[in-house]
Design a protein around this motif. Structure first.
Motif, PDB file in Angstrom:
ATOM      1  N   VAL A  61       0.964  -1.238   0.068  1.00 10.71           N
ATOM      2  CA  VAL A  61       0.116  -0.117  -0.078  1.00 10.71           C
ATOM      3  C   VAL A  61       1.226   1.164   0.102  1.00 10.71           C
ATOM      4  O   VAL A  61       0.469   2.116  -0.677  1.00 10.71           O
ATOM      5  N   ILE A  62       2.223   1.049   0.785  1.00 12.85           N
ATOM      6  CA  ILE A  62       2.945   2.485   0.647  1.00 12.85           C
ATOM      7  C   ILE A  62       3.329   2.670  -0.640  1.00 12.85           C
ATOM      8  O   ILE A  62       3.568   3.979  -1.075  1.00 12.85           O
ATOM      9  N   ALA A  63       3.981   1.616  -1.198  1.00 15.13           N
ATOM     10  CA  ALA A  63       4.499   1.890  -2.687  1.00 15.13           C
ATOM     11  C   ALA A  63       3.362   2.670  -3.573  1.00 15.13           C
ATOM     12  O   ALA A  63       3.669   3.275  -4.649  1.00 15.13           O
ATOM     13  N   ILE A  64       2.087   1.957  -3.740  1.00  9.70           N
ATOM     14  CA  ILE A  64       1.324   2.675  -4.219  1.00  9.70           C
ATOM     15  C   ILE A  64       0.904   3.996  -3.719  1.00  9.70           C
ATOM     16  O   ILE A  64       0.648   5.040  -4.720  1.00  9.70           O
ATOM     17  N   GLY A  65       0.748   4.224  -2.546  1.00  5.81           N
ATOM     18  CA  GLY A  65       0.179   5.570  -2.035  1.00  5.81           C
ATOM     19  C   GLY A  65       1.136   6.861  -2.035  1.00  5.81           C
ATOM     20  O   GLY A  65       0.758   7.729  -2.208  1.00  5.81           O
ATOM     21  N   VAL A  66       2.513   6.690  -2.187  1.00  3.44           N
ATOM     22  CA  VAL A  66       3.383   7.480  -1.889  1.00  3.44           C
ATOM     23  C   VAL A  66       3.336   8.604  -3.300  1.00  3.44           C
ATOM     24  O   VAL A  66       3.183   9.810  -3.075  1.00  3.44           O
ATOM     25  N   ALA A 215       2.006  -0.602 -10.040  1.00  6.12           N
ATOM     26  CA  ALA A 215       2.856  -0.646  -8.772  1.00  6.12           C
ATOM     27  C   ALA A 215       2.677  -1.932  -7.885  1.00  6.12           C
ATOM     28  O   ALA A 215       3.231  -2.501  -7.250  1.00  6.12           O
ATOM     29  N   GLY A 216       1.172  -1.897  -7.583  1.00  2.00           N
ATOM     30  CA  GLY A 216       0.836  -2.977  -6.653  1.00  2.00           C
ATOM     31  C   GLY A 216       1.092  -4.392  -7.278  1.00  2.00           C
ATOM     32  O   GLY A 216       1.422  -5.216  -6.423  1.00  2.00           O
ATOM     33  N   LEU A 217       0.544  -4.544  -8.606  1.00  2.00           N
ATOM     34  CA  LEU A 217       0.880  -5.726  -9.246  1.00  2.00           C
ATOM     35  C   LEU A 217       2.276  -6.156  -9.212  1.00  2.00           C
ATOM     36  O   LEU A 217       2.581  -7.507  -8.904  1.00  2.00           O
ATOM     37  N   PHE A 218       3.225  -5.344  -9.443  1.00  2.00           N
ATOM     38  CA  PHE A 218       4.528  -5.684  -9.434  1.00  2.00           C
ATOM     39  C   PHE A 218       5.012  -6.195  -8.212  1.00  2.00           C
ATOM     40  O   PHE A 218       5.820  -7.291  -8.235  1.00  2.00           O
ATOM     41  N   LEU A 219       4.873  -5.363  -7.214  1.00  2.00           N
ATOM     42  CA  LEU A 219       5.420  -5.633  -5.931  1.00  2.00           C
ATOM     43  C   LEU A 219       4.511  -6.944  -5.236  1.00  2.00           C
ATOM     44  O   LEU A 219       5.060  -7.759  -4.645  1.00  2.00           O
ATOM     45  N   PHE A 220       3.281  -7.347  -5.636  1.00  2.00           N
ATOM     46  CA  PHE A 220       2.624  -8.431  -5.393  1.00  2.00           C
ATOM     47  C   PHE A 220       3.361  -9.659  -6.216  1.00  2.00           C
ATOM     48  O   PHE A 220       3.558 -10.910  -5.485  1.00  2.00           O
ATOM     49  N   GLY A 221       3.679  -9.276  -7.084  1.00  2.00           N
ATOM     50  CA  GLY A 221       4.240 -10.536  -8.031  1.00  2.00           C
ATOM     51  C   GLY A 221       5.629 -10.961  -7.357  1.00  2.00           C
ATOM     52  O   GLY A 221       6.011 -12.061  -7.559  1.00  2.00           O
ATOM     53  N   VAL A 222       6.397  -9.850  -7.049  1.00  2.00           N
ATOM     54  CA  VAL A 222       7.662 -10.105  -6.490  1.00  2.00           C
ATOM     55  C   VAL A 222       7.480 -10.914  -5.156  1.00  2.00           C
ATOM     56  O   VAL A 222       8.307 -11.956  -4.904  1.00  2.00           O
ATOM     57  N   THR A 223       6.652 -10.589  -4.332  1.00  2.00           N
ATOM     58  CA  THR A 223       6.568 -10.991  -3.189  1.00  2.00           C
ATOM     59  C   THR A 223       5.901 -12.573  -3.016  1.00  2.00           C
ATOM     60  O   THR A 223       6.495 -13.361  -2.525  1.00  2.00           O
ATOM     61  N   GLN A 224       5.272 -12.762  -4.234  1.00  2.00           N
ATOM     62  CA  GLN A 224       4.716 -14.351  -4.415  1.00  2.00           C
ATOM     63  C   GLN A 224       5.942 -14.908  -5.139  1.00  2.00           C
ATOM     64  O   GLN A 224       5.810 -16.152  -4.722  1.00  2.00           O
TER      65      GLN A 224
END
Length: 470
Positions: A61-66, A215-224
């Motif tokens: 959420v931070i990465a998207i919100g900033v 941004a959200g899908l990128f970070l989610f994909g990396v986390t997964q």
């Protein structure tokens, strides 16, 4: 009353104190739960992957919100926006402290992220509005120091307080601090409207949605990728979707009448270089903050609380030297401090890879001291470099993208290096570092990979503008 008149009335010292403390609390809160995840798993009977969302959810959420906060600051009062975000942050802390189930705790952490995302970018924007180019380096250095100190202090605070008083106590304390900060922010922050004209300040909602989803899908994909492997459908599907949305976002900013991000930003070589330097600096720093404690716990048998103390020398170096590095970048320009800082970061990581992985925790602490010093001389000048390239109408969007890149780097680094470490453990091969002779080869390889990220940052630093800011 116009913005400039209002800013002249702003008292700089109280402003900086509020910004520095708010940044410290925000960054500390992001990773303070890392040492007590095992307690959260035990209380809720959760899996490791499920509990991991207590950490990755807030970063997402931070990465998207900033960047979004940065953009909307162009036409909202910084004072009101900052205080509103602190209230959201506090509400998330309350939800977390009283959470009866893991999903509610994760939801509370995401609500925390929705509020704390405003703090870094609005803090830098406030300093950039109050101080002119060429004299803001020390102030930006203080902000960078508080970010580094808060990031390193989070695991220490979480390990000590969480294990003694229980993990909910972490959120009750955060709630109390945030409620105290709200009236302070309302008193000291600049209260004028945004810096752009009404036409410039029109929010491109479709562009913002595309950016946030990418941004959200990128970070989610990396986390997964870290938890399930990068070949898993969740990982490669998310990363593919992020690529498609990024392409759509790029097309949008070139075709929209009032784009979410002005394309001229990325035409500036120095600005783009600063963004990439910031991304890979945080990639390396946060990865080290995660895997140095894991190294000394798993290999040296230290407790989580004692492992957190290994980070203290580096955190102190970031806090102490960041203001000096910022002042130096005002005097001689950003390129020399950034190059020197990245070089020291790379040398320190090679030291950890070669001598500290599997050896005395004192050597790991020595490596973190050098790393922290390198971060101090990289991060605040990079902030200065980004701010110095921006006109008044670009400050919100430009600093939003820059600060968002820092958090994307932080989230990406921890996940990518975590997946790499797991793969090296599974392979059980010798160390990639030819000078390594100890028996913790996977960790040596992990820090060698982190050093490679610093080399990439060094390459991008060649694009930074030389000389003093105008």
């Amino acid at each position: 009353m116009n913005v400039q008149t209002d800013l002249k009335r702003t008292r700089q010292l109280p402003l900086l104190l509020v910004l520095v403390f708010s940044l410290f609390v925000a960054c500390m809160t992001a990773d303070m739960v890392n040492p007590v995840l095992h307690l959260i798993r035990k209380d809720f009977g959760a899996s490791e992957a499920g509990a991991g969302w207590v950490v990755s959810g807030v970063l997402l959420v931070i990465a998207i919100g900033v960047p979004i906060y940065g953009r909307i600051s162009d036409f909202f009062s910084i004072r009101k926006l900052y205080a509103f975000a602190l209230l959201i942050f506090a509400a998330g802390s309350l939800v977390c402290a009283a959470a009866p189930t893991l999903p509610i705790l994760v939801g509370g952490r995401m609500l925390q992220g929705a509020g704390s995302a405003a703090v870094p970018v609005l803090s830098v924007i406030a300093v950039s509005q109050v101080l002119p180019s060429g004299s803001r380096g020390a102030a930006l250095g203080l902000l960078a120091g508080s970010i580094g100190l808060g990031t390193a202090a989070g695991p220490i605070f979480g390990g000590l307080v969480g294990q003694i008083f229980g993990w909910p106590s972490l959120f009750w304390l955060t709630l109390a601090l945030l409620l105290a900060l709200v009236p302070c922010a309302l008193y000291v922050l600049p209260g004028g409207a945004g810096t752009g004209t009404p036409e410039e300040s029109r929010l491109d909602l479709p562009g913002g949605i595309l950016f946030g989803l990418a941004a959200g899908l990128f970070l989610f994909g990396v986390t997964q990728g870290q938890t399930e492997g990068f070949r898993s459908p969740a990982s490669w599907g998310s990363l593919s979707g992020a690529c498609l949305l990024t392409a759509a976002f790029i097309r949008r900013i070139f075709t929209a009448e009032h784009p979410f991000v002005p394309p001229a930003l990325f035409a500036d070589k120095s600005y783009s270089a600063a963004v990439w330097v910031g991304f890979f600096t945080m990639f390396a720093y946060v990865s080290s903050l995660v895997f140095v404690p894991l190294l000394v716990v798993e290999v040296n048998g230290l407790s989580p609380a004692a492992a957190g103390l290994v980070l203290l020398p580096g955190a102190a170096a970031v806090a102490v030297f960041s203001p000096a590095a910022g002042r130096l970048s005002d005097r001689i320009g950003v390129k020399i401090p950034v190059t020197a800082g990245l070089s020291l970061m790379g040398i320190s990581l090679l030291f950890i890879s070669t001598f500290a992985a599997g050896s005395s925790p004192l050597l790991a602490a020595t490596g973190m001291l050098g790393l922290g010093l390198g971060v101090a001389f990289t991060n605040s000048p990079a902030n200065n470099a980004a701010a110095n390239t921006l006109g008044d109408e670009q400050v919100g969007a430009g600093l939003g993208i820059f600060q968002g890149a820092l958090f994307l780097g932080a989230g990406t680094g921890a996940s990518v290096i975590g997946a790499f470490l797991a793969a090296r453990k599974e392979d059980a091969q010798g160390a990639l570092n030819p000078f390594y002779v100890l028996d913790a080869a996977p960790y040596s390889d992990a820090f060698l990979a982190i050093a490679a990220a610093v080399v990439i940052a060094l390459v991008f630093s060649a694009g930074l503008q030389s000389g003093r800011p105008k």
